[in-house]
Write a protein that holds these residues in place. Structure first.
Motif, PDB file in Angstrom:
ATOM      1  N   ARG A  17      36.092  36.418  34.533  1.00 19.97           N
ATOM      2  CA  ARG A  17      36.915  36.357  33.326  1.00 19.97           C
ATOM      3  C   ARG A  17      36.469  37.391  32.285  1.00 19.97           C
ATOM      4  NH1 ARG A  17      40.193  32.226  31.755  1.00 19.97           N
ATOM      5  NH2 ARG A  17      39.127  30.796  33.192  1.00 19.97           N
ATOM      6  N   ALA A  18      35.171  37.543  32.080  1.00 18.75           N
ATOM      7  CA  ALA A  18      34.691  38.496  31.072  1.00 18.75           C
ATOM      8  C   ALA A  18      35.041  39.926  31.469  1.00 18.75           C
ATOM      9  CB  ALA A  18      33.185  38.344  30.871  1.00 18.75           C
ATOM     10  N   THR A  19      34.921  40.245  32.757  1.00 15.39           N
ATOM     11  CA  THR A  19      35.321  41.570  33.241  1.00 15.39           C
ATOM     12  C   THR A  19      36.814  41.772  33.069  1.00 15.39           C
ATOM     13  OG1 THR A  19      33.506  41.806  34.822  1.00 15.39           O
ATOM     14  CG2 THR A  19      35.535  42.987  35.330  1.00 15.39           C
ATOM     15  N   ARG A  20      37.602  40.750  33.390  1.00 21.06           N
ATOM     16  CA  ARG A  20      39.050  40.837  33.209  1.00 21.06           C
ATOM     17  C   ARG A  20      39.402  41.141  31.769  1.00 21.06           C
ATOM     18  NH1 ARG A  20      42.237  35.526  32.425  1.00 21.06           N
ATOM     19  NH2 ARG A  20      41.061  35.872  30.505  1.00 21.06           N
ATOM     20  N   ASP A  21      38.729  40.476  30.820  1.00 19.72           N
ATOM     21  CA  ASP A  21      39.031  40.687  29.409  1.00 19.72           C
ATOM     22  C   ASP A  21      38.723  42.129  28.994  1.00 19.72           C
ATOM     23  OD1 ASP A  21      39.758  38.053  29.342  1.00 19.72           O
ATOM     24  OD2 ASP A  21      37.966  37.351  28.289  1.00 19.72           O
ATOM     25  N   THR A  22      37.610  42.661  29.473  1.00 21.44           N
ATOM     26  CA  THR A  22      37.276  44.051  29.181  1.00 21.44           C
ATOM     27  C   THR A  22      38.294  44.999  29.793  1.00 21.44           C
ATOM     28  OG1 THR A  22      34.900  43.564  29.055  1.00 21.44           O
ATOM     29  CG2 THR A  22      35.525  45.850  29.486  1.00 21.44           C
ATOM     30  N   LEU A  23      38.646  44.765  31.051  1.00 22.26           N
ATOM     31  CA  LEU A  23      39.618  45.615  31.736  1.00 22.26           C
ATOM     32  C   LEU A  23      40.973  45.589  31.032  1.00 22.26           C
ATOM     33  CD1 LEU A  23      40.118  47.443  34.196  1.00 22.26           C
ATOM     34  CD2 LEU A  23      40.752  45.385  35.479  1.00 22.26           C
ATOM     35  N   GLN A  24      41.376  44.416  30.566  1.00 22.12           N
ATOM     36  CA  GLN A  24      42.647  44.314  29.856  1.00 22.12           C
ATOM     37  C   GLN A  24      42.641  45.165  28.594  1.00 22.12           C
ATOM     38  OE1 GLN A  24      43.816  40.330  28.785  1.00 22.12           O
ATOM     39  NE2 GLN A  24      45.802  40.975  27.988  1.00 22.12           N
ATOM     40  N   LEU A  25      41.541  45.141  27.867  1.00 19.03           N
ATOM     41  CA  LEU A  25      41.463  45.929  26.641  1.00 19.03           C
ATOM     42  C   LEU A  25      41.424  47.423  26.941  1.00 19.03           C
ATOM     43  CD1 LEU A  25      39.039  43.563  24.745  1.00 19.03           C
ATOM     44  CD2 LEU A  25      41.396  44.070  24.084  1.00 19.03           C
ATOM     45  N   TRP A  26      40.780  47.822  28.029  1.00 17.14           N
ATOM     46  CA  TRP A  26      40.823  49.239  28.424  1.00 17.14           C
ATOM     47  C   TRP A  26      42.259  49.658  28.724  1.00 17.14           C
ATOM     48  CZ3 TRP A  26      36.260  49.391  32.511  1.00 17.14           C
ATOM     49  CH2 TRP A  26      35.039  49.326  31.831  1.00 17.14           C
ATOM     50  N   GLY A 179      49.919  44.188  27.940  1.00 17.80           N
ATOM     51  CA  GLY A 179      49.815  43.098  26.973  1.00 17.80           C
ATOM     52  C   GLY A 179      49.212  41.854  27.601  1.00 17.80           C
ATOM     53  N   GLY A 180      49.705  41.500  28.784  1.00 22.80           N
ATOM     54  CA  GLY A 180      49.190  40.331  29.485  1.00 22.80           C
ATOM     55  C   GLY A 180      48.402  40.663  30.736  1.00 22.80           C
ATOM     56  N   LEU A 181      48.268  41.952  31.063  1.00 18.95           N
ATOM     57  CA  LEU A 181      47.621  42.416  32.290  1.00 18.95           C
ATOM     58  C   LEU A 181      48.320  41.834  33.520  1.00 18.95           C
ATOM     59  CD1 LEU A 181      45.224  44.335  32.956  1.00 18.95           C
ATOM     60  CD2 LEU A 181      43.856  42.302  33.395  1.00 18.95           C
ATOM     61  N   ASP A 182      49.644  41.810  33.486  1.00 19.11           N
ATOM     62  CA  ASP A 182      50.388  41.250  34.611  1.00 19.11           C
ATOM     63  C   ASP A 182      51.270  42.302  35.268  1.00 19.11           C
ATOM     64  OD1 ASP A 182      51.764  41.029  32.052  1.00 19.11           O
ATOM     65  OD2 ASP A 182      53.383  40.028  33.128  1.00 19.11           O
ATOM     66  N   LEU A 183      51.322  42.246  36.591  1.00 22.57           N
ATOM     67  CA  LEU A 183      52.160  43.132  37.387  1.00 22.57           C
ATOM     68  C   LEU A 183      53.491  42.436  37.605  1.00 22.57           C
ATOM     69  CD1 LEU A 183      51.907  45.879  39.023  1.00 22.57           C
ATOM     70  CD2 LEU A 183      51.687  44.391  41.035  1.00 22.57           C
ATOM     71  N   ALA A 184      54.592  43.112  37.274  1.00 27.69           N
ATOM     72  CA  ALA A 184      55.883  42.421  37.273  1.00 27.69           C
ATOM     73  C   ALA A 184      57.002  43.330  37.741  1.00 27.69           C
ATOM     74  CB  ALA A 184      56.192  41.911  35.865  1.00 27.69           C
ATOM     75  N   THR A 185      58.083  42.696  38.182  1.00 17.40           N
ATOM     76  CA  THR A 185      59.348  43.376  38.412  1.00 17.40           C
ATOM     77  C   THR A 185      60.458  42.442  37.968  1.00 17.40           C
ATOM     78  OG1 THR A 185      60.732  44.563  40.018  1.00 17.40           O
ATOM     79  CG2 THR A 185      59.569  42.605  40.816  1.00 17.40           C
ATOM     80  N   THR A 186      61.513  43.023  37.389  1.00 19.46           N
ATOM     81  CA  THR A 186      62.559  42.233  36.743  1.00 19.46           C
ATOM     82  C   THR A 186      63.934  42.671  37.216  1.00 19.46           C
ATOM     83  OG1 THR A 186      61.177  41.959  34.776  1.00 19.46           O
ATOM     84  CG2 THR A 186      63.529  41.573  34.505  1.00 19.46           C
ATOM     85  N   PRO A 223      46.512  37.449  36.224  1.00 18.37           N
ATOM     86  CA  PRO A 223      45.154  36.945  36.464  1.00 18.37           C
ATOM     87  C   PRO A 223      44.652  36.098  35.299  1.00 18.37           C
ATOM     88  CG  PRO A 223      44.997  39.162  35.657  1.00 18.37           C
ATOM     89  CD  PRO A 223      46.482  38.848  35.738  1.00 18.37           C
ATOM     90  N   GLY A 224      45.426  35.098  34.923  1.00 18.72           N
ATOM     91  CA  GLY A 224      45.074  34.258  33.788  1.00 18.72           C
ATOM     92  C   GLY A 224      45.175  32.791  34.123  1.00 18.72           C
ATOM     93  N   GLY A 225      45.075  31.954  33.100  1.00 17.80           N
ATOM     94  CA  GLY A 225      45.138  30.514  33.321  1.00 17.80           C
ATOM     95  C   GLY A 225      43.859  30.009  33.969  1.00 17.80           C
ATOM     96  N   ASP A 226      44.030  29.109  34.914  1.00 18.26           N
ATOM     97  CA  ASP A 226      42.886  28.505  35.586  1.00 18.26           C
ATOM     98  C   ASP A 226      42.779  28.999  37.024  1.00 18.26           C
ATOM     99  OD1 ASP A 226      42.298  26.901  33.322  1.00 18.26           O
ATOM    100  OD2 ASP A 226      43.875  25.491  33.940  1.00 18.26           O
ATOM    101  N   GLY A 227      41.720  28.588  37.695  1.00 14.46           N
ATOM    102  CA  GLY A 227      41.565  28.899  39.108  1.00 14.46           C
ATOM    103  C   GLY A 227      41.405  30.386  39.347  1.00 14.46           C
ATOM    104  N   GLU A 228      42.385  30.982  40.073  1.00 14.23           N
ATOM    105  CA  GLU A 228      42.340  32.407  40.403  1.00 14.23           C
ATOM    106  C   GLU A 228      43.566  33.145  39.879  1.00 14.23           C
ATOM    107  OE1 GLU A 228      41.187  33.347  44.402  1.00 14.23           O
ATOM    108  OE2 GLU A 228      40.075  31.484  44.633  1.00 14.23           O
ATOM    109  N   GLY A 229      44.238  32.564  38.910  1.00 23.57           N
ATOM    110  CA  GLY A 229      45.446  33.182  38.392  1.00 23.57           C
ATOM    111  C   GLY A 229      46.677  32.705  39.133  1.00 23.57           C
TER     112      GLY A 229
END
Length: 307
Positions: A17-26, A179-186, A223-229
């Motif tokens: 989680r801490a690495t994810r938070d850093t990566l998101q800010l980068w 913004g959310g570090l999420d991969l999406a298609t719409t 990659p958020g919420g609980d568990g493994e995203g």
């Protein structure tokens, strides 16, 4: 560095989680630089990042100097690379350290290359965010977990690209919103939507109104919420009875708090056929939205006779 390739690696948030938070800010720093240098495209399609064979890229961006450039997070070599059309280039190591120091190093590198760019240093879509110039709290970075996340992104992107081929109407690229570090298609029905109420931290109402100016069915990996995203799917505006539709695979469910269908990443990576699990989730949630909102599916979907 070479690693054994596991298509759907474990990603327990308790470990990274801490690495994810850093990566998101980068990624927000890179994304904001792209935002500052590119003209607005519909739904902010000018700002996301894209998955590459080595990590994530801004893709080519114009610059007022006339020297187009791109910024790449290389998650093999663990570097941030800035490459300019003129041939100018520079790199920074991806390693533990404060966001404030990384931000300063990025801006200094851009200045050195003649690519100076001013951005608003406040992170978006993060509760309790700290200005990047003052953030000495987020310091953690584990290269192996970041690499695993990138592998999950490449696997997801491949399935989402396959999913996109089934639709001939307007659809977004497969892109990572920082913004959310999420991969999406719409996918889009072609109809306009009511103004979005907004509410994301540090995002003015115009941001969400542009993003959701038209009726959508969207799916992604977060990659958020609980568990493994989670893999997620939602529709805007939300059709009546959407949440009550049956979706696949069996591990997928409707979450009232999120207002979305969710499929745990762990259920995907442990499935007999992870790709099929993601594809069936994307397809069935789209069908739930398109059916309950009365989309013109015959006109929007690809049929066997079209191939």
């Amino acid at each position: 560095m070479e690693r054994e390739l596991t298509r759907w690696p474990p990603l327990p948030l308790t470990e990274w989680r801490a690495t994810r938070d850093t990566l998101q800010l980068w990624t927000q720093i890179i994304g904001k630089i792209r935002l500052a240098n590119t003209p607005l495209l519909n739904h902010w399609w000018n700002v996301p990042l894209y998955v590459t064979a080595r990590g994530l890229t801004s893709s080519l961006m114009p610059h007022p100097s006339g020297d187009s450039f791109q910024m790449d997070l290389d998650l093999h070599e663990q570097t941030l690379d800035v490459l300019a059309e003129s041939g100018a280039h520079g790199s920074l190591p991806l390693q533990p350290g404060s966001i404030a120091d990384f931000y300063a190093d990025v801006m200094q590198l851009l200045d050195k290359l003649g690519l100076a760019t001013s951005i608003w240093p406040m992170p978006v879509e993060i509760e309790g965010a700290i200005s990047m110039v003052e953030d000495h709290e987020h310091r953690a970075y584990d290269a192996e977990h970041a690499h695993r996340f990138w592998i999950a992104l490449t696997s997801t992107a491949e399935v989402f690209e396959q999913f996109r081929t089934r639709f001939v109407g307007k659809s977004s690229p497969v892109h990572l919103f920082w913004g959310g570090l999420d991969l999406a298609t719409t996918r889009f029905s072609g109809r306009t939507a009511p103004p979005h109420p907004g509410g994301a931290p540090n995002c003015g109402p115009h941001v969400m109104r542009e993003a959701y100016s038209h009726e959508v069915s969207s799916c992604g990996y977060w990659p958020g919420g609980d568990g493994e995203g989670f893999f997620y799917a939602y529709a805007y505006p939300t059709p009546a009875d959407y949440r009550n539709q049956a979706v696949e695979p069996p591990e997928a469910y409707w979450d009232d708090a999120m207002g979305e269908f969710l499929l745990p990443y762990e259920a995907v990576r442990t499935a007999h056929d992870p790709e099929l699990a993601v594809l069936s989730f994307a397809q069935s949630t789209y069908e739930a939205a398109a059916t309950t909102a009365n989309w013109d599916r015959n006109a929007l979907e690809r049929h066997e006779a079209d191939t």
